[in-house]
Design an enzyme around this catalytic site. Structure first.
Site, PDB file in Angstrom:
ATOM      1  N   HIS A   1      -6.931  10.500   5.588  1.00 17.07           N
ATOM      2  CA  HIS A   1      -6.178   9.488   6.322  1.00 17.07           C
ATOM      3  C   HIS A   1      -6.042   9.843   7.801  1.00 17.07           C
ATOM      4  O   HIS A   1      -6.022  11.013   8.179  1.00 17.07           O
ATOM      5  CB  HIS A   1      -4.766   9.359   5.735  1.00 17.07           C
ATOM      6  CG  HIS A   1      -4.710   8.703   4.400  1.00 17.07           C
ATOM      7  ND1 HIS A   1      -4.554   9.408   3.235  1.00 17.07           N
ATOM      8  CD2 HIS A   1      -4.786   7.411   4.026  1.00 17.07           C
ATOM      9  CE1 HIS A   1      -4.529   8.577   2.204  1.00 17.07           C
ATOM     10  NE2 HIS A   1      -4.669   7.360   2.667  1.00 17.07           N
TER      11      HIS A   1
ATOM     12  N   THR B   1      -6.572   3.107  10.679  1.00 16.32           N
ATOM     13  CA  THR B   1      -6.631   3.760  11.984  1.00 16.32           C
ATOM     14  C   THR B   1      -7.701   3.157  12.897  1.00 16.32           C
ATOM     15  O   THR B   1      -7.492   3.034  14.111  1.00 16.32           O
ATOM     16  CB  THR B   1      -6.880   5.271  11.803  1.00 16.32           C
ATOM     17  OG1 THR B   1      -5.831   5.817  11.002  1.00 16.32           O
ATOM     18  CG2 THR B   1      -6.906   5.988  13.137  1.00 16.32           C
TER      19      THR B   1
ATOM     20  N   ASP C   1       1.830   4.986  -5.640  1.00 18.44           N
ATOM     21  CA  ASP C   1       1.234   6.271  -5.325  1.00 18.44           C
ATOM     22  C   ASP C   1       2.085   7.418  -5.867  1.00 18.44           C
ATOM     23  O   ASP C   1       3.074   7.820  -5.256  1.00 18.44           O
ATOM     24  CB  ASP C   1       1.069   6.402  -3.807  1.00 18.44           C
ATOM     25  CG  ASP C   1       0.341   7.671  -3.400  1.00 18.44           C
ATOM     26  OD1 ASP C   1      -0.035   8.453  -4.290  1.00 18.44           O
ATOM     27  OD2 ASP C   1       0.136   7.862  -2.185  1.00 18.44           O
TER      28      ASP C   1
ATOM     29  N   GLU D   1      -3.550   6.364  -7.545  1.00 17.73           N
ATOM     30  CA  GLU D   1      -4.379   7.385  -6.912  1.00 17.73           C
ATOM     31  C   GLU D   1      -4.420   8.652  -7.762  1.00 17.73           C
ATOM     32  O   GLU D   1      -3.393   9.102  -8.275  1.00 17.73           O
ATOM     33  CB  GLU D   1      -3.839   7.722  -5.524  1.00 17.73           C
ATOM     34  CG  GLU D   1      -4.697   8.732  -4.761  1.00 17.73           C
ATOM     35  CD  GLU D   1      -4.252   8.915  -3.320  1.00 17.73           C
ATOM     36  OE1 GLU D   1      -4.231  10.061  -2.864  1.00 17.73           O
ATOM     37  OE2 GLU D   1      -3.933   7.897  -2.662  1.00 17.73           O
TER      38      GLU D   1
ATOM     39  N   ASN E   1     -10.325   0.812   2.270  1.00 17.30           N
ATOM     40  CA  ASN E   1      -9.088   0.728   3.048  1.00 17.30           C
ATOM     41  C   ASN E   1      -9.306   1.244   4.468  1.00 17.30           C
ATOM     42  O   ASN E   1      -9.763   2.365   4.658  1.00 17.30           O
ATOM     43  CB  ASN E   1      -7.996   1.566   2.389  1.00 17.30           C
ATOM     44  CG  ASN E   1      -7.469   0.955   1.109  1.00 17.30           C
ATOM     45  OD1 ASN E   1      -8.072   0.053   0.541  1.00 17.30           O
ATOM     46  ND2 ASN E   1      -6.343   1.454   0.653  1.00 17.30           N
TER      47      ASN E   1
ATOM     48  N   ASP F   1       0.817  -1.207   0.000  1.00 18.90           N
ATOM     49  CA  ASP F   1       0.000   0.000   0.000  1.00 18.90           C
ATOM     50  C   ASP F   1       0.856   1.263   0.000  1.00 18.90           C
ATOM     51  O   ASP F   1       1.873   1.339   0.694  1.00 18.90           O
ATOM     52  CB  ASP F   1      -0.890  -0.018   1.247  1.00 18.90           C
ATOM     53  CG  ASP F   1      -1.931   1.078   1.256  1.00 18.90           C
ATOM     54  OD1 ASP F   1      -2.501   1.361   0.184  1.00 18.90           O
ATOM     55  OD2 ASP F   1      -2.190   1.634   2.339  1.00 18.90           O
ATOM     56  N   HIS F   2       0.434   2.253  -0.774  1.00 22.76           N
ATOM     57  CA  HIS F   2       1.061   3.581  -0.793  1.00 22.76           C
ATOM     58  C   HIS F   2       2.573   3.523  -1.022  1.00 22.76           C
ATOM     59  O   HIS F   2       3.342   4.205  -0.329  1.00 22.76           O
ATOM     60  CB  HIS F   2       0.762   4.342   0.497  1.00 22.76           C
ATOM     61  CG  HIS F   2      -0.563   5.028   0.487  1.00 22.76           C
ATOM     62  ND1 HIS F   2      -0.853   6.080  -0.345  1.00 22.76           N
ATOM     63  CD2 HIS F   2      -1.690   4.800   1.213  1.00 22.76           C
ATOM     64  CE1 HIS F   2      -2.097   6.473  -0.130  1.00 22.76           C
ATOM     65  NE2 HIS F   2      -2.633   5.708   0.801  1.00 22.76           N
TER      66      HIS F   2
END
Length: 276
Positions: free
Chosen positions: A175, A228, A103, A133, A225, A81-82
């Site tokens: 986020h 947190t 990303d 993205e 996604n 991810d990212h």
């Protein structure tokens, strides 16, 4: 069952949404898989570039996730991810990770397209699913600029130009939110979903209330996604366990309850997304 490709997990989640949950350590991954098995739903184990930096290397956590995914009773995908580093994408693919998010959203549009198209071609040659993205989701340690929404027409052009398999879009989430009061633009979600031919991805989902997540899926979101929210649950369980016995020094005494709490929250979230 065998390690699941992202395309299979997306199909298995229909008509609901596919939960993609971030892994920071082994207990996270164990809990997420246990929760998915209890819910009877597919799930994605996500390892972010930030988590790789925390551990100092990708292989230990990635290989553990791959083994857990391969032994799970439900389809489980392991996803990078990212990732902003191409070398990290290449390392993940070499390890056997079959889905990556590259990303380049911090770049201007033309540079984003060029960089993403190049990575996508390389990944597709190796049978790897690529998420990208467009528009910048707020938060994430200041890396993303809030308030930059994705334009449906630009999204269609971007997907055509890059060849990506999934698109993360900016529709009102942020986020790392600790409160669950983000308001998504459902009309924009529907407009983007109608304009592009690939699954849409919602980042920053922890800040969206339950009803908002269900509506997002109903309006066209596919991959949801969440990071947190699980971290909040895990940390709360650790604090409760330590408060109950201040003399405890065995980490299994507080990590065990935390793992169970994350598994329960995973099961709840997957059941929620199935309602859509």
């Amino acid at each position: 069952m065998p390690l699941a490709p992202m395309s299979q997990a997306v199909e298995a989640a229909v008509p609901g949404g596919l939960a993609a949950l971030n892994v920071i350590h082994l207990e996270h991954a164990e809990a997420i898989v246990a929760g998915a098995e209890a819910a009877g739903r597919p799930v994605v184990l996500q390892i972010s570039e930030n988590t790789v930096a925390f551990h100092g290397a990708l292989p230990p956590l990635a290989l553990a996730c791959l083994r857990l995914a391969g032994a799970a009773a439900v389809p489980v995908v392991v996803h990078l991810d990212h990732a902003v580093r191409r070398d990290l994408v290449a390392e993940a693919v070499e390890l056997g990770v079959g889905s990556v998010m590259f990303d380049a959203s911090a770049l201007d549009y033309d540079d984003n397209v060029a960089a993403t198209a190049d990575v996508t071609r390389w990944c597709h040659d190796r049978g790897v699913w690529v998420e990208a993205e467009l528009g910048e989701v707020g938060g994430k340690d200041g890396v993303h600029a809030p308030g930059v929404r994705t334009d449906p027409g630009e999204a269609a052009s971007y997907v055509a130009a890059t060849g990506v398999d999934a698109l993360a879009v900016a529709v009102g989430s942020s986020h790392a939110m600790l409160t669950r009061d983000a308001r998504l633009d459902d009309k924009l979600i529907a407009a983007i979903a109608g304009a592009v031919s690939v699954p849409l991805v919602l980042h920053g989902s922890s800040g969206v209330p339950d009803a908002g997540l269900v509506e997002a899926v109903r309006h066209g979101m596919v991959k949801i996604n969440i990071a947190t929210q699980l971290n909040k649950v895990l940390t709360g369980a650790v604090r409760a366990a330590l408060a109950e016995d201040e003399t405890v020094v065995d980490p299994r005494k507080w990590m065990g309850p935390a793992r169970s709490a994350v598994a329960a929250e995973t099961e709840r979230l997957l059941a929620l997304l199935a309602l859509a």
